[in-house]
Design an enzyme around this catalytic site. Structure first.
Site, short mmCIF file in Angstrom:
data_model
loop_
_atom_site.label_atom_id
_atom_site.label_comp_id
_atom_site.label_asym_id
_atom_site.label_seq_id
_atom_site.Cartn_x
_atom_site.Cartn_y
_atom_site.Cartn_z
N CYS A 6 0.82 -1.21 0.00
CA CYS A 6 0.00 0.00 0.00
C CYS A 6 0.86 1.27 0.00
O CYS A 6 1.85 1.34 0.73
CB CYS A 6 -0.93 -0.01 1.21
SG CYS A 6 -2.15 -1.32 1.10
N CYS B 208 -2.67 -0.74 -4.11
CA CYS B 208 -3.41 -0.52 -2.86
C CYS B 208 -3.07 0.85 -2.28
O CYS B 208 -1.93 1.31 -2.40
CB CYS B 208 -2.99 -1.66 -1.94
SG CYS B 208 -3.25 -1.44 -0.22
#
Ligand SMILES: *[C@@H]1O[C@H](CO)[C@@H](O)[C@H](O)[C@H]1NC(C)=O
Ligand SMILES: *[C@@H]1O[C@H](CO)[C@@H](O)[C@H](O)[C@H]1NC(C)=O
Ligand SMILES: *[C@@H]1O[C@H](CO)[C@@H](O)[C@H](O)[C@H]1NC(C)=O
Length: 274
Positions: free
Chosen positions: A99, A180
């Site tokens: 992420c 992400c």
């Protein structure tokens, strides 16, 4: 007597120097021939390159990943390898969802990789196991053979379903699916269409960004002294429209010199390069 002795000594030294230089040259020649042959052989042998690059990532069964790689194209017509042929390879070495760290690029490869090499802020496809193992390599199989060839393979545009192109298309899709949090893409502000429909980023990756994981897309439009496209460029309006609903879009024009300076500054934290 003294003079003669000195002249003899001089001649002896000169001979020594000549013989010395000859020996050094011979050693250099032998070494470079050996190295040259070694490198050339390595180029034709993809497996040792694959395995040694793979071993740099710990905790993987590289032989198993090699087997999954090979089954995609070995004993196949090199123009009939579909993207799905690499599904088992992607399953054997899946992309992690990192992420806020995933970086995409189109027509900015050198700047991007200079940046990711110097600063541990972002991960591009070429920094992942599969991407780095196969970056810059060419390979194909042949019907009726269990070998891997590295010469005489179809080029990128010779046929659509060639082993190299299908791999990069499949890997790009999987990498983008894993994206992400805040996702970044570096596009080129020195060309008329920074978001080009034929690029892998436009034709594959953007379509796979999923709002259930990716929350933002930050476009870094890399500019030099000749700005051809800025953030109002029509192709970027298309990009914004194509995003999965829920992904927030942002665009920033950033001089290439600023990115390079920040990459070379070990004190600059990740979030402050633009
Ligand atoms: C942008 O594209 C131009 C033309 O292809 C190229 O010369 C330049 O290096 C590219 N810029 C970046 C940041 O890669
Ligand atoms: C995003 O993922 C969901 C659930 O996994 C799926 O239903 C949807 O089709 C995906 N959207 C895109 C744009 O891929
Ligand atoms: C962006 O580019 C357009 C078209 O080239 C130009 O008209 C506009 O002034 C530029 N905007 C900025 C803020 O530089």
């Amino acid at each position: 007597m003294e003079v003669e002795h000195r002249q003899k000594e001089k001649r002896r030294r000169r001979r020594c120097v000549i013989v010395g230089v000859a020996v050094v040259l011979l050693v250099i020649t032998v070494l470079s021939l050996g190295l040259g042959l070694g490198l050339r052989r390595e180029k034709h042998q993809i497996k040792p390159v694959f395995l040694s690059r793979c071993e740099k990532f710990s905790g993987n069964n590289c032989q198993k990943i090699w087997d999954a790689f090979q089954q995609a194209y070995v004993n196949q017509d090199p123009c009939k390898v579909p993207v799905e042929a690499y599904d088992p390879l992607i399953a054997a070495a899946p992309f992690k969802s990192e992420c806020n760290r995933m970086l995409f690029w189109s027509k900015t490869k050198d700047v991007v990789h200079d940046f990711t090499e110097k600063k541990d802020c972002f991960i591009t496809l070429e920094d992942t196991l599969l991407g780095s193992v196969l970056d810059g390599l060419t390979w194909c199989g042949k019907e009726g053979s269990s070998d891997t060839f590295t010469t005489g393979c179809p080029g990128w545009t010779d046929c659509e379903n060639n082993p190299v192109r299908s791999f990069w298309n499949r890997a790009s899709a999987a990498f983008a699916e894993a994206a992400c949090g805040a996702v970044t893409v570096m596009l080129n502000g020195s060309i008329a269409t920074p978001f080009h429909p034929a690029s892998i980023f436009a034709s594959i990756e953007v379509k796979k960004l999923n709002a259930t994981r990716a929350k933002n897309l930050n476009v870094v439009l890399v500019t030099d002294e000749h700005i051809v496209a800025n953030c109002t460029n029509p192709s970027l309006k298309d990009l914004k429209k194509e995003l999965d609903k829920g992904i927030k879009y942002n665009c920033e024009e950033v001089p290439q010199s600023q990115i390079e300076a920040c990459a070379s500054n070990p004190m600059a934290p990740c979030g402050t390069c633009w």
